[in-house]
Design an enzyme around this catalytic site. Sequence first.
Site, PDB file in Angstrom:
ATOM      1  N   ASP A   1       0.621  -1.271  -0.156  1.00 12.41           N
ATOM      2  CA  ASP A   1       0.085   0.059  -0.050  1.00 12.41           C
ATOM      3  C   ASP A   1       0.751   1.237   0.055  1.00 12.41           C
ATOM      4  OD1 ASP A   1      -2.547  -1.213  -0.148  1.00 12.41           O
ATOM      5  OD2 ASP A   1      -2.945  -1.177   2.018  1.00 12.41           O
TER       6      ASP A   1
ATOM      7  N   ASP B   1      -2.661  15.353  21.747  1.00 13.74           N
ATOM      8  CA  ASP B   1      -1.345  15.030  20.965  1.00 13.74           C
ATOM      9  C   ASP B   1      -1.608  15.713  19.414  1.00 13.74           C
ATOM     10  OD1 ASP B   1       0.169  14.116  23.167  1.00 13.74           O
ATOM     11  OD2 ASP B   1      -0.252  12.022  22.407  1.00 13.74           O
TER      12      ASP B   1
ATOM     13  N   ALA C   1      -5.096  11.308  21.645  1.00 13.59           N
ATOM     14  CA  ALA C   1      -4.905  11.628  23.054  1.00 13.59           C
ATOM     15  C   ALA C   1      -5.210  12.823  23.737  1.00 13.59           C
ATOM     16  CB  ALA C   1      -3.396  11.355  23.352  1.00 13.59           C
TER      17      ALA C   1
END
Length: 273
Positions: A45, A150, A185
Site C-alpha cells: 500500500d 497530541d 490523546a
Amino acid sequence: MRIALVNNNKPVSIKLAEEFLSKIKATGIAIDDENPDLVVTIGGDGTLLSAFHKYQHLLSTVRFVGVHTGHLGFYTDWRDYEIEDLIESLKHDKGESVSYPLLDVRVSYNNGEESDRFIALNEAVLKKVDGTMVCEIFVKEELFETFRGDGICVSTPTGSTGISKSLGGAVIHPRTEAIQLTEMASVNNRVYRTLSSPMIIAKDEWIVVKPIEEHGLIFTVDHLTFRDKKIDQLIYRIAKERVHFARYRHMHFWNRVENAFIGIANNHKQDRK
C-alpha cells in the site's frame, strides 16, 4: 493503452518488476512513465501511495492497480504469483474501474508563505510531539471545540482503516462521501473538554483547524511529512477529484476488512476445532 510501473526497492519487488516489464513488452502494450493511462505498482500500500502522489496531476484520466509482495493490502488486489493473470487482464482491458473519494487539504501560513493545497488518499495528520497541541476546530464557520492533546487525524473512507482506526475511528465504506476526524490523546478534565469521539463530516461540510501555537507542529499527508511550518489554518473537505482503480475482479470492501483485521484470528479458531 499506456502503462507506468512503480515499485519499491525490496529485492522481491525489483525482481518482479523486471519480470513484469519483460512480459508486458511482449504484448505490445506501451510503457509510458510520463503520461500513462494506467499505473501498476509492485510492493504494498505504501508503494501505491507513492504512485498516487506522483501521478495525482493525472487523476482525471489515470487508473491504478496494485500487486503486493508482502501482506495483503487494501489497495493492492494482485499477489506476486499472479503476474501472468494480471497481464492477461491488461491485454483485455475495457476500462473497468471503481472510484473512491479523496481528501482536499488547504493550508495557509502566517509568515507570508504561499498557501498550499494537498490531496490525500488516506489521511492528513496534524500533531505536536513536544508538548500539547492546542487548536480551535470549526465545522463550517462555527467553532465546535478547542482541542488540547497530541494531535488530530482527518481521513478518507478508504483511509479509515489506517491511522484513524488505530485512534478509535469508525471503518467507513468507500462509497460513503464523507471525511472523518479523530483525536489523538485529547486532554479531558474539569477545565478542558473535547468531544473525544470520532466525527464523520458530510460531503457538503468542511473542517477548519486553527492552531493556537505554530511552533513544533508536524503535518503529514499520507506518507509525506512537513515539519516546522508556520501554519495559520487548515481546511479539510471532500476533494473534487477522485481516485480510480482498475478492477478486473472485485473483492467486496468488507471482505478486505475481514481479511486484514479478523481473518488470521478466524483461521486460528478453525485450527483449534
